[in-house]
Design an enzyme around this catalytic site. Structure first.
Site, PDB file in Angstrom:
ATOM      1  CG  HIS A  45     -38.330 -26.970  16.463  1.00  0.00           C
ATOM      2  ND1 HIS A  45     -37.891 -25.859  15.301  1.00  0.00           N
ATOM      3  CD2 HIS A  45     -38.005 -26.980  17.034  1.00  0.00           C
ATOM      4  CE1 HIS A  45     -37.053 -24.890  15.844  1.00  0.00           C
ATOM      5  NE2 HIS A  45     -36.820 -26.145  16.815  1.00  0.00           N
ATOM      6  CD  GLU A 127     -38.538 -29.573  14.089  1.00  0.00           C
ATOM      7  OE1 GLU A 127     -40.009 -29.324  13.871  1.00  0.00           O
ATOM      8  OE2 GLU A 127     -38.221 -29.123  13.197  1.00  0.00           O
ATOM      9  CG  HIS A 166     -39.197 -22.236  15.344  1.00  0.00           C
ATOM     10  ND1 HIS A 166     -38.839 -22.966  13.722  1.00  0.00           N
ATOM     11  CD2 HIS A 166     -37.950 -21.583  15.127  1.00  0.00           C
ATOM     12  CE1 HIS A 166     -38.560 -22.472  13.509  1.00  0.00           C
ATOM     13  NE2 HIS A 166     -37.451 -21.425  14.281  1.00  0.00           N
ATOM     14  CG  ASP A 176     -42.630 -24.072  14.627  1.00  0.00           C
ATOM     15  OD1 ASP A 176     -42.451 -22.859  14.369  1.00  0.00           O
ATOM     16  OD2 ASP A 176     -42.121 -25.100  14.809  1.00  0.00           O
TER      17      ASP A 176
END
Length: 192
Positions: A45, A127, A166, A176
């Site tokens: 992400h 992330e 994602h 993303d």
């Protein structure tokens, strides 16, 4: 090129769900996986708070439900959301962990991979501090490859073809890690 992790390290990671190189920032936004041993996907992400701005504690605060919604107009829109990720890699390569890899972080939302729904049940969410159109840093790519290798060693069901963005698991809803993410370069680093 780093050496592959030892079987002892992989076993310890699988048992604890915690990466020893990560700064632990426990999020309340998680739950048990239906099967804690069923970890078979990595989802990449990006996040930046405020959008396209880097640095500060806003991402950590957001995942830990302590975001000051008065600090930026965008934060008023997201202040009530309860989300998390297992890991965050900052622009300088710093690694933060919010949820044990054995637990279900709330990162994917409605999602499907290879016909299987609810990716949060079986995926690790990573992330990157970034934005779709802004290039990621060398430190981020290197840390992402290192951490992904560690996770793959601990959970062998995660193979190179079970690493997705994602946008791949929630097409049309999420974009993303975006076009700025160099999948070819990441895969070369992952291969060592």
């Amino acid at each position: 090129m780093s050496e592959p992790e030892s079987p002892r390290f992989s076993s310890a990671l699988r048992q604890s769900g915690r990466l020893p190189t990560a700064r632990w920032c426990p999020s309340p936004n998680f739950g048990p996986r239906p099967d804690a041993d069923d970890v078979s996907l990595v989802v990449v992400h990006n996040i930046s708070l405020p959008p396209e701005q880097f640095g500060g504690s806003h991402i950590e605060d957001f995942f830990c439900n302590r975001l000051d919604t008065s600090a930026h107009p965008y934060f008023e829109e997201i202040g009530g959301m309860k989300v998390s990720s297992h890991l965050l890699i900052r622009r300088d390569g710093e690694l933060l962990q919010f949820v044990s890899l054995r637990d279900r972080a709330w990162h994917a939302g409605r999602s499907v991979f290879c016909g299987r729904e609810e990716c949060n049940d079986y995926a690790v969410g990573i992330e990157l501090e970034g934005a779709d159109q802004i290039p990621y840093t060398e430190e981020q790519y290197r840390k992402l490859a290192e951490v992904t290798r560690d996770i793959m060693a601990a959970w062998p069901a995660i193979t190179e073809d079970r690493i997705a963005g994602h946008s791949d698991i929630a097409p049309g809803r999420k974009t993303d890690p975006g076009p700025a993410f160099d999948w070819c370069y990441f895969r070369r680093l992952l291969a060592g």
